[in-house]
Design a protein around this motif. Structure first.
Motif, PDB file in Angstrom:
ATOM      1  N   THR A 146       1.048  -1.162   0.088  1.00 56.71           N
ATOM      2  CA  THR A 146       0.096   0.082  -0.082  1.00 56.71           C
ATOM      3  C   THR A 146       1.049   1.138  -0.047  1.00 56.71           C
ATOM      4  OG1 THR A 146      -1.711  -0.967   1.401  1.00 56.71           O
ATOM      5  CG2 THR A 146      -1.978   1.206   1.274  1.00 56.71           C
ATOM      6  N   GLY A 147       0.691   2.295  -0.919  1.00 55.21           N
ATOM      7  CA  GLY A 147       1.325   3.268  -0.855  1.00 55.21           C
ATOM      8  C   GLY A 147       0.720   4.280  -1.998  1.00 55.21           C
ATOM      9  N   SER A 148       1.614   5.467  -2.466  1.00 57.88           N
ATOM     10  CA  SER A 148       1.181   6.433  -3.280  1.00 57.88           C
ATOM     11  C   SER A 148       0.983   5.713  -4.797  1.00 57.88           C
ATOM     12  CB  SER A 148       2.022   7.389  -3.340  1.00 57.88           C
ATOM     13  OG  SER A 148       3.306   7.109  -3.876  1.00 57.88           O
ATOM     14  N   ASN A 149       0.538   6.472  -5.565  1.00 59.99           N
ATOM     15  CA  ASN A 149       0.571   5.957  -7.141  1.00 59.99           C
ATOM     16  C   ASN A 149       2.015   5.627  -7.680  1.00 59.99           C
ATOM     17  OD1 ASN A 149      -2.095   5.885  -7.266  1.00 59.99           O
ATOM     18  ND2 ASN A 149      -2.429   7.814  -8.328  1.00 59.99           N
ATOM     19  N   ASN A 150       2.973   6.526  -7.158  1.00 51.49           N
ATOM     20  CA  ASN A 150       4.307   6.337  -7.558  1.00 51.49           C
ATOM     21  C   ASN A 150       4.965   5.175  -6.922  1.00 51.49           C
ATOM     22  OD1 ASN A 150       4.426   8.366  -9.229  1.00 51.49           O
ATOM     23  ND2 ASN A 150       5.164  10.126  -7.598  1.00 51.49           N
ATOM     24  N   ALA A 151       4.635   5.064  -5.767  1.00 50.41           N
ATOM     25  CA  ALA A 151       5.057   3.715  -4.962  1.00 50.41           C
ATOM     26  C   ALA A 151       4.616   2.631  -5.516  1.00 50.41           C
ATOM     27  CB  ALA A 151       4.552   3.662  -3.500  1.00 50.41           C
ATOM     28  N   ARG A 152       3.307   2.527  -5.887  1.00 47.38           N
ATOM     29  CA  ARG A 152       2.520   1.438  -6.648  1.00 47.38           C
ATOM     30  C   ARG A 152       3.300   0.866  -7.970  1.00 47.38           C
ATOM     31  NH1 ARG A 152      -3.823   0.719  -8.524  1.00 47.38           N
ATOM     32  NH2 ARG A 152      -3.524  -1.385  -9.333  1.00 47.38           N
ATOM     33  N   ARG A 153       3.626   2.077  -8.720  1.00 49.06           N
ATOM     34  CA  ARG A 153       4.540   1.651  -9.976  1.00 49.06           C
ATOM     35  C   ARG A 153       5.775   1.155  -9.730  1.00 49.06           C
ATOM     36  NH1 ARG A 153       1.663   6.619 -11.667  1.00 49.06           N
ATOM     37  NH2 ARG A 153       3.016   7.849 -10.716  1.00 49.06           N
ATOM     38  N   TYR A 154       6.462   1.621  -8.673  1.00 46.80           N
ATOM     39  CA  TYR A 154       7.590   0.975  -8.112  1.00 46.80           C
ATOM     40  C   TYR A 154       7.444  -0.497  -7.660  1.00 46.80           C
ATOM     41  CZ  TYR A 154      11.469  -0.304  -4.944  1.00 46.80           C
ATOM     42  OH  TYR A 154      12.379  -1.074  -4.460  1.00 46.80           O
ATOM     43  N   PHE A 155       6.454  -0.716  -6.969  1.00 43.24           N
ATOM     44  CA  PHE A 155       6.237  -2.174  -6.656  1.00 43.24           C
ATOM     45  C   PHE A 155       5.713  -3.012  -7.822  1.00 43.24           C
ATOM     46  CE2 PHE A 155       4.244  -0.008  -2.394  1.00 43.24           C
ATOM     47  CZ  PHE A 155       5.624  -0.036  -1.853  1.00 43.24           C
ATOM     48  N   GLN A 156       5.134  -2.517  -8.711  1.00 41.29           N
ATOM     49  CA  GLN A 156       5.026  -3.318  -9.917  1.00 41.29           C
ATOM     50  C   GLN A 156       6.171  -3.657 -10.728  1.00 41.29           C
ATOM     51  OE1 GLN A 156       2.349  -0.237 -11.954  1.00 41.29           O
ATOM     52  NE2 GLN A 156       0.584  -1.708 -11.394  1.00 41.29           N
ATOM     53  N   ALA A 157       7.149  -2.786 -10.651  1.00 39.53           N
ATOM     54  CA  ALA A 157       8.412  -3.284 -11.306  1.00 39.53           C
ATOM     55  C   ALA A 157       9.314  -4.246 -10.228  1.00 39.53           C
ATOM     56  CB  ALA A 157       9.220  -2.001 -11.564  1.00 39.53           C
ATOM     57  N   ARG A 158       9.583  -3.701  -8.951  1.00 41.82           N
ATOM     58  CA  ARG A 158       9.937  -4.251  -8.171  1.00 41.82           C
ATOM     59  C   ARG A 158       9.879  -5.919  -8.029  1.00 41.82           C
ATOM     60  NH1 ARG A 158      12.666  -7.105  -5.282  1.00 41.82           N
ATOM     61  NH2 ARG A 158      13.934  -6.683  -3.368  1.00 41.82           N
ATOM     62  N   TYR A 159       8.327  -6.048  -7.895  1.00 41.75           N
ATOM     63  CA  TYR A 159       7.894  -7.415  -7.689  1.00 41.75           C
ATOM     64  C   TYR A 159       7.084  -8.106  -8.994  1.00 41.75           C
ATOM     65  CZ  TYR A 159       9.155  -6.041  -2.863  1.00 41.75           C
ATOM     66  OH  TYR A 159       9.569  -5.495  -1.884  1.00 41.75           O
ATOM     67  N   ALA A 160       7.707  -7.767 -10.042  1.00 40.47           N
ATOM     68  CA  ALA A 160       7.209  -8.335 -11.192  1.00 40.47           C
ATOM     69  C   ALA A 160       7.594  -9.662 -11.263  1.00 40.47           C
ATOM     70  CB  ALA A 160       7.815  -7.571 -12.368  1.00 40.47           C
ATOM     71  N   GLY A 161       6.327 -10.612 -11.637  1.00 43.08           N
ATOM     72  CA  GLY A 161       6.462 -11.894 -11.772  1.00 43.08           C
ATOM     73  C   GLY A 161       6.022 -12.788 -10.499  1.00 43.08           C
ATOM     74  N   LEU A 162       5.933 -11.638  -9.345  1.00 46.94           N
ATOM     75  CA  LEU A 162       5.073 -12.506  -8.332  1.00 46.94           C
ATOM     76  C   LEU A 162       3.728 -11.935  -7.986  1.00 46.94           C
ATOM     77  CD1 LEU A 162       7.759 -11.713  -5.332  1.00 46.94           C
ATOM     78  CD2 LEU A 162       7.391 -13.734  -6.487  1.00 46.94           C
ATOM     79  N   PRO A 163       2.732 -12.880  -7.736  1.00 45.74           N
ATOM     80  CA  PRO A 163       1.528 -12.529  -7.458  1.00 45.74           C
ATOM     81  C   PRO A 163       1.351 -11.153  -6.334  1.00 45.74           C
ATOM     82  CG  PRO A 163       1.558 -14.913  -6.898  1.00 45.74           C
ATOM     83  CD  PRO A 163       3.130 -14.301  -7.208  1.00 45.74           C
ATOM     84  N   ALA A 164       0.854 -10.161  -7.044  1.00 44.68           N
ATOM     85  CA  ALA A 164       1.043  -9.137  -6.201  1.00 44.68           C
ATOM     86  C   ALA A 164      -0.386  -8.112  -5.785  1.00 44.68           C
ATOM     87  CB  ALA A 164       1.818  -8.185  -6.564  1.00 44.68           C
ATOM     88  N   LEU A 165      -0.612  -7.674  -5.022  1.00 42.01           N
ATOM     89  CA  LEU A 165      -2.144  -6.854  -4.649  1.00 42.01           C
ATOM     90  C   LEU A 165      -1.412  -5.575  -4.281  1.00 42.01           C
ATOM     91  CD1 LEU A 165      -5.191  -8.033  -2.742  1.00 42.01           C
ATOM     92  CD2 LEU A 165      -4.484  -5.794  -2.865  1.00 42.01           C
ATOM     93  N   LEU A 166      -1.528  -4.690  -5.328  1.00 38.03           N
ATOM     94  CA  LEU A 166      -0.939  -3.501  -5.000  1.00 38.03           C
ATOM     95  C   LEU A 166      -1.980  -2.489  -4.954  1.00 38.03           C
ATOM     96  CD1 LEU A 166       1.913  -3.747  -7.717  1.00 38.03           C
ATOM     97  CD2 LEU A 166       1.672  -4.400  -5.223  1.00 38.03           C
ATOM     98  N   ARG A 167      -1.803  -1.328  -3.975  1.00 36.47           N
ATOM     99  CA  ARG A 167      -2.775  -0.481  -4.085  1.00 36.47           C
ATOM    100  C   ARG A 167      -2.205   1.137  -4.121  1.00 36.47           C
ATOM    101  NH1 ARG A 167      -3.511  -2.873   1.290  1.00 36.47           N
ATOM    102  NH2 ARG A 167      -5.115  -4.971   0.925  1.00 36.47           N
ATOM    103  N   GLY A 168      -2.787   2.100  -4.815  1.00 42.39           N
ATOM    104  CA  GLY A 168      -2.497   3.246  -4.772  1.00 42.39           C
ATOM    105  C   GLY A 168      -3.090   4.272  -4.201  1.00 42.39           C
ATOM    106  N   ASN A 169      -3.309   5.573  -4.877  1.00 46.75           N
ATOM    107  CA  ASN A 169      -4.224   6.743  -4.238  1.00 46.75           C
ATOM    108  C   ASN A 169      -5.592   6.254  -4.465  1.00 46.75           C
ATOM    109  OD1 ASN A 169      -1.818   7.837  -3.317  1.00 46.75           O
ATOM    110  ND2 ASN A 169      -1.790   9.264  -5.108  1.00 46.75           N
ATOM    111  N   ARG A 170      -6.436   6.587  -3.557  1.00 46.62           N
ATOM    112  CA  ARG A 170      -7.875   6.600  -3.609  1.00 46.62           C
ATOM    113  C   ARG A 170      -8.604   7.752  -2.964  1.00 46.62           C
ATOM    114  NH1 ARG A 170     -11.058   1.942  -6.227  1.00 46.62           N
ATOM    115  NH2 ARG A 170      -9.325   0.984  -7.043  1.00 46.62           N
TER     116      ARG A 170
END
Length: 328
Positions: A146-170
């Motif tokens: 869970t983090g900002s939209n920028n953090a979410r994009r980082y997590f998408q790249a950092r954990y690519a290939g793993l099952p991931a539930l990522l949250r950004g701004n709401r």
């Protein structure tokens, strides 16, 4: 599973007494030092809401009955937590442990004091609980972050290939009919002002019936939020932008979500169909909708936005379903 339910019921009993003894008051002081947006009252409020809304035996039994838990093949699930609200990462921890997976926690530096205290309480109850803090090297099988939209994009790249539930701004909104009671309006003021408006469940945009006169009193959460309001009010005055004074917040007529914590957007509507159309078009931006007059899958009552229950899923993603079906 009865053992896990008993574990969390026991935790709830402990958390209901949080703040009553010197040891927990020291935890509160430490949490406030780590995050200057936190206040003792709001820390007690957040911990109390967890105990009452998430850790009652009947609620836990009803909630978990819908899932195949514990899972047959436990995996290591990294939970990267936010730190904007006290103990905001607890729900993900609860889901991972309740599902039967191993929970590897990376708390926010802004909320590590509370999370470490709660984990310590869990391990006192059950020292063999599959839970640990992330050391930066332990391999993981899945990620919840869970983090900002920028953090979410980082997590998408950092954990690519793993099952991931990522949250950004709401963002969260409220739709008024014009017939709200004083008690409901007081609840709305809390939905706006609690936790200084920092949470994704904090209402920051209002839909008002045409001709409605907005009268709310938002109490200041802490000096930082009050200072933010003073700056916002001064800027609006200098730019001659009309606003409605709400105490420790101001309301400005605009269509877009506000950028300032103490600035609340509002607009008028002529029929509820146009509001529901807007909600549908912006659904991926929304966390919850406070109202009694419109339909929405994440609608909640006035004064309830800041106290989510077990089925009030962040970003409308069923975390338990994801953990029990996607992590194999």
């Amino acid at each position: 599973m009865k053992e896990r339910i008993g574990l969390f019921v026991a935790l709830g009993e402990r958390l209901r007494r949080f703040g009553e003894c010197e040891a927990t008051r020291q935890v509160i002081d430490g949490a406030c030092l780590a995050n200057e947006w936190f206040t003792p009252d709001e820390i007690r409020r957040a911990v109390g809401a967890i105990a009452e809304r998430m850790l009652r035996r009947d609620a836990l039994e009803t909630w978990l009955a819908a899932y195949p838990v514990p899972v047959a093949a436990p995996r290591r699930v990294l939970v990267i937590m936010a730190g904007n609200i006290p103990a905001v990462g607890f729900f993900d921890l609860l889901c991972v442990v309740a599902s039967g997976h191993r929970c590897i926690i990376k708390p926010s530096s802004k909320d590590s004091v509370l999370i470490r205290y709660i984990v310590g309480q869990l391990l006192e109850i059950d020292p063999d609980l599959p839970i640990e803090f992330y050391d930066g090297e332990t391999p993981v099988d899945a990620v919840i972050a869970t983090g900002s939209n920028n953090a979410r994009r980082y997590f998408q790249a950092r954990y690519a290939g793993l099952p991931a539930l990522l949250r950004g701004n709401r963002q969260s909104v409220a739709v008024l009919s014009g017939n709200e009671t004083p008690r409901q309006l007081a609840g709305l003021a809390d939905d706006i002002g609690a936790y200084s408006g920092l949470g994704c469940r904090s209402v920051s945009r209002l839909f008002l019936p045409a001709g409605y006169r907005l009268q709310l009193k938002i109490e200041p959460a802490n000096p930082k939020s009050q200072n933010d309001c003073l700056r916002t009010r001064a800027l609006l005055t200098m730019t001659r932008t009309p606003f409605i004074d709400l105490g420790s917040a101001v309301a400005v007529e605009q269509q877009e979500f506000p950028a300032s914590l103490s600035r609340i957007a509002f607009s008028y509507y002529h029929n509820l169909q146009e509001v529901e159309a807007w909600l549908a078009a912006h659904d991926e931006e929304l966390q919850c909708v406070v109202s009694t007059c419109v339909h929405h899958s994440r609608r909640t009552g006035f004064g309830c936005a800041q106290s989510p229950a077990l089925t009030d899923w962040p970003d409308d993603r069923d975390v338990m379903r994801w953990l029990t079906r996607n992590i194999q």
